[in-house]
Design a protein around this motif. Structure first.
Motif, PDB file in Angstrom:
ATOM      1  N   ASP A  99      37.407  40.046  35.898  1.00 50.88           N
ATOM      2  CA  ASP A  99      36.347  40.397  36.994  1.00 50.88           C
ATOM      3  C   ASP A  99      37.092  39.648  37.986  1.00 50.88           C
ATOM      4  O   ASP A  99      37.887  38.939  38.203  1.00 50.88           O
ATOM      5  CB  ASP A  99      35.350  38.820  36.211  1.00 50.88           C
ATOM      6  N   GLU A 100      36.901  40.964  39.035  1.00 45.56           N
ATOM      7  CA  GLU A 100      38.222  40.665  39.941  1.00 45.56           C
ATOM      8  C   GLU A 100      37.454  40.157  40.816  1.00 45.56           C
ATOM      9  O   GLU A 100      38.149  39.392  42.222  1.00 45.56           O
ATOM     10  CB  GLU A 100      37.891  42.061  40.653  1.00 45.56           C
ATOM     11  N   ASP A 101      36.351  39.818  40.803  1.00 49.10           N
ATOM     12  CA  ASP A 101      35.589  38.318  42.366  1.00 49.10           C
ATOM     13  C   ASP A 101      36.182  37.050  41.537  1.00 49.10           C
ATOM     14  O   ASP A 101      36.562  36.349  42.650  1.00 49.10           O
ATOM     15  CB  ASP A 101      34.625  38.200  41.504  1.00 49.10           C
ATOM     16  N   PHE A 102      37.136  36.899  40.598  1.00 48.77           N
ATOM     17  CA  PHE A 102      37.586  35.690  39.911  1.00 48.77           C
ATOM     18  C   PHE A 102      39.212  35.309  40.542  1.00 48.77           C
ATOM     19  O   PHE A 102      38.796  34.420  40.995  1.00 48.77           O
ATOM     20  CB  PHE A 102      37.394  35.724  38.356  1.00 48.77           C
ATOM     21  N   GLU A 104      40.091  36.244  43.808  1.00 45.86           N
ATOM     22  CA  GLU A 104      39.127  36.527  44.836  1.00 45.86           C
ATOM     23  C   GLU A 104      39.449  35.376  45.706  1.00 45.86           C
ATOM     24  O   GLU A 104      38.781  33.929  45.240  1.00 45.86           O
ATOM     25  CB  GLU A 104      37.974  37.092  45.942  1.00 45.86           C
TER      26      GLU A 104
END
Length: 104
Positions: A99-102, A104
């Motif tokens: 989960d790349e949003d994690f 940021e």
């Protein structure tokens, strides 16, 4: 013949076949070969799965047999799996991605 199963202590044997015919229809020779394999296994019942279709002669060959044979064709195997009719789950696979949003 894909598999043979024996049920309990009874003499009932089931034989299954799943040929890889996607485009070509299953003909009566193929069904008669399957019926012969039922005799070889001393089976009284067989289920023949295909993703294509059975010819009319193939259906007639199964109907004329002294063996109890179920012909399953076309979309039926997909529907059986989708709605879990006559099937069982052996393994479930979980696909995980980052989960790349994690981060940021």
């Amino acid at each position: 013949m894909t598999g043979v199963s024996h049920s309990g202590g009874s003499s009932c044997t089931r034989c299954f076949r799943s040929p890889r015919t996607c485009d070509a229809s299953v003909d009566s020779d193929t069904v008669r070969t399957f019926l012969g394999s039922l005799d070889t296994q001393r089976a009284s019942f067989g289920v023949f799965f295909t993703t294509s279709r059975f010819t009319k002669d193939a259906e007639d060959a199964a109907d004329r047999s002294s063996k109890s044979v179920v012909l399953v064709d076309g979309q039926e195997p997909k529907l059986m799996i989708r709605y879990r009719v006559g099937t069982q789950v052996r393994r479930q696979v979980e696909i995980v991605e980052v989960d790349e949003d994690f981060f940021e």
